[in-house]
Design an enzyme around this catalytic site. Structure first.
Site, short mmCIF file in Angstrom:
data_model
loop_
_atom_site.label_atom_id
_atom_site.label_comp_id
_atom_site.label_asym_id
_atom_site.label_seq_id
_atom_site.Cartn_x
_atom_site.Cartn_y
_atom_site.Cartn_z
N GLY A 183 -16.70 -14.49 -37.90
CA GLY A 183 -16.61 -13.47 -37.05
C GLY A 183 -15.33 -13.35 -36.27
O GLY A 183 -14.67 -12.06 -36.35
N ILE A 237 -17.09 -25.89 -38.73
CA ILE A 237 -17.72 -27.18 -39.09
C ILE A 237 -18.75 -26.91 -40.07
O ILE A 237 -18.98 -27.87 -41.15
CB ILE A 237 -18.70 -27.95 -38.17
CG1 ILE A 237 -19.83 -27.41 -37.63
CG2 ILE A 237 -17.59 -28.42 -36.91
CD1 ILE A 237 -20.97 -27.94 -36.82
N ASP A 238 -19.05 -25.84 -40.50
CA ASP A 238 -20.10 -25.20 -41.22
C ASP A 238 -19.52 -24.92 -42.90
O ASP A 238 -20.17 -24.82 -43.87
CB ASP A 238 -20.62 -23.84 -41.20
CG ASP A 238 -21.17 -23.72 -39.65
OD1 ASP A 238 -21.62 -24.81 -39.28
OD2 ASP A 238 -21.26 -22.88 -39.33
N GLY A 296 -13.66 -18.73 -36.99
CA GLY A 296 -14.56 -18.63 -38.09
C GLY A 296 -14.86 -17.16 -38.45
O GLY A 296 -14.08 -16.33 -38.05
N GLY A 347 -24.93 -25.76 -39.58
CA GLY A 347 -24.44 -25.26 -40.85
C GLY A 347 -24.61 -23.86 -41.02
O GLY A 347 -24.22 -23.24 -42.08
O1 F6P Z 1 -20.95 -22.16 -36.55
C1 F6P Z 1 -20.98 -23.49 -36.12
C2 F6P Z 1 -22.05 -23.64 -35.42
O2 F6P Z 1 -22.15 -24.95 -34.94
C3 F6P Z 1 -23.18 -23.74 -36.19
O3 F6P Z 1 -23.41 -24.78 -37.14
C4 F6P Z 1 -24.47 -23.60 -35.00
O4 F6P Z 1 -25.50 -22.91 -35.67
C5 F6P Z 1 -23.90 -22.78 -33.95
O5 F6P Z 1 -22.24 -22.88 -34.20
C6 F6P Z 1 -24.16 -23.28 -32.83
O6 F6P Z 1 -23.74 -22.21 -31.94
P1 F6P Z 1 -23.63 -22.52 -30.38
O7 F6P Z 1 -22.42 -23.46 -29.82
O8 F6P Z 1 -23.48 -21.10 -29.86
O9 F6P Z 1 -24.82 -23.09 -29.92
#
Ligand code: F6P
Length: 361
Positions: free
Chosen positions: A118, A140-141, A116, A184
């Protein structure tokens, strides 16, 4: 002539990662007679023991429908800010040169980075140091600039739509308001697409600040017309006009702050206004499971195209979808401006025309 390429999957996982890996491995081996190696757990694999594994056709057999990633993911794997314990204290160090050395030591002609924003930003920075990196847009966002779609998005929307369908029947049976909080980050694509596809009555997204009064007005209007249930799809990054986004955890130089809690806030307000309400947070279900056929199709095309770019020696680029065709754009362009819902686009206009409220009227 490419002889050896590497593949890594960075950041959070998304359905379709394995499909990209499979397509890249098969294309590299069958089309170019090239060797493929996998780097485990994102960039960390370059510096951790047993972080490098061979990837043969045998290794990718049967992984097309599998969610997750056979290479493992790490969303704190930033080589420019790696946390280690030194003299009993936690310190942050820059190990990006180790990655460059690793690429050289392993004689990689190219490194495919599936990630993504980053992970792709780090990929671009590594290219500035001479690394031969090619990006593949994963999330997925659906919030990566310069491409119309990222793989993983369609599967997340499918899961979210199924959730709305299921909430509908119980909402109707109990005459309740159902709030569904969706992922998202700062982009409202999942809530918008699933909300429209699932027939939500209210869709709240980060791109359109909302007022709680307006949400209540919509639900009340439905009740006055004899429909005593409502579905509210709320994106985790949505915020009230006069308020702020809601976070469940603060961030640091490694973790971004974690969004979460806006659904609860909306739900509590609905209850205060006299509507029996339940809140569901769909969470990581949106990231899991088998990728949809569309995501497998897109991931396969992206993976194969990334290897073709490697063969052409086109680095610091990312494969992207433009008008349904696979193209390549610079990683700089891809990471410059994140993609957001265009509030003037036909999708939002269509939703409004159907009577869906965005909480802004
Ligand atoms: O960027 C994808 C995502 O699933 C976002 O939609 C969500 O805010 C974040 O990652 C959740 O991250 P983690 O897996 O660190 O809880």
């Amino acid at each position: 002539m490419i002889k050896r390429i590497g593949i890594l999957t960075g950041g959070g996982d998304a359905p379709g990662l394995n499909a990209v890996i499979r397509a890249a491995v098969k294309t590299a081996i069958y089309k170019y007679g090239c060797e493929v190696i996998g780097i485990r757990n994102g960039y960390d694999g370059f510096i951790e023991e047993q972080g490098i594994v061979p990837l043969t056709v045998q290794d990718v057999r049967g992984i097309l429908p599998r969610g997750g990633t056979i290479l493992g993911a790490a969303n704190r794997g930033n080589p420019y800010a790696r946390k280690i314990i030194r003299d009993g204290k936690e310190v942050t160090i820059d190990v990006s040169d180790e990655i460059i050395k690793g690429i050289e030591r392993l004689n990689m002609d190219a490194l495919l980075v599936l990630g993504g924003d980053g992970t792709l930003r780090i990929a671009h920075e590594l290219c500035q140091k001479g690394a031969p990196v090619i990006g593949v847009p994963k999330t997925i966002d659906n919030d990566i600039g310069g491409t119309e779609v990222t793989f993983g998005f369609d599967t997340a929307v499918t899961t979210a739509t199924e959730a709305i369908d299921k909430l509908h029947s119980t909402a109707e049976a109990h005459h309740r308001v159902m709030v569904l909080e969706l992922m998202g980050r700062d982009a409202g694509f999942i809530a918008l697409h699933a909300g429209v596809s699932g027939g939500a009555d209210v869709i709240l997204i980060p791109e359109i600040p909302f007022s709680l009064e307006s949400v209540v007005a919509k639900v009340r209007q439905r009740a006055e017309r004899g429909t005593y249930f409502s579905i509210i799809a709320v994106s985790e990054g949505a915020k009230p006009k006069d308020g702020k986004q809601v976070f469940s955890r603060t961030g640091d130089e490694i973790y971004v702050p974690r969004l979460g809690g806006i659904g609860q806030l909306v739900g509590e307000y609905m209850e205060q206004q006299g509507f029996e309400t339940r809140v569901t947070v769909l969470g990581h279900l949106q990231r899991g499971g088998t990728p949809t056929p569309y995501d497998r199709w897109l991931a396969t095309r992206y993976g194969a195209a990334a290897v073709r770019l490697a063969a052409e020696g086109k680095f610091d680029r990312m494969v992207a979808l433009h008008a349904n065709r696979i193209v390549d754009i610079s990683l700089e362009e891809a990471t410059a401006t994140p993609r957001r819902v265009d509030v003037h686009d036909d999708a939002v206009i269509t939703a409004r025309g159907l009577g869906i409220s965005f909480g802004d009227d």
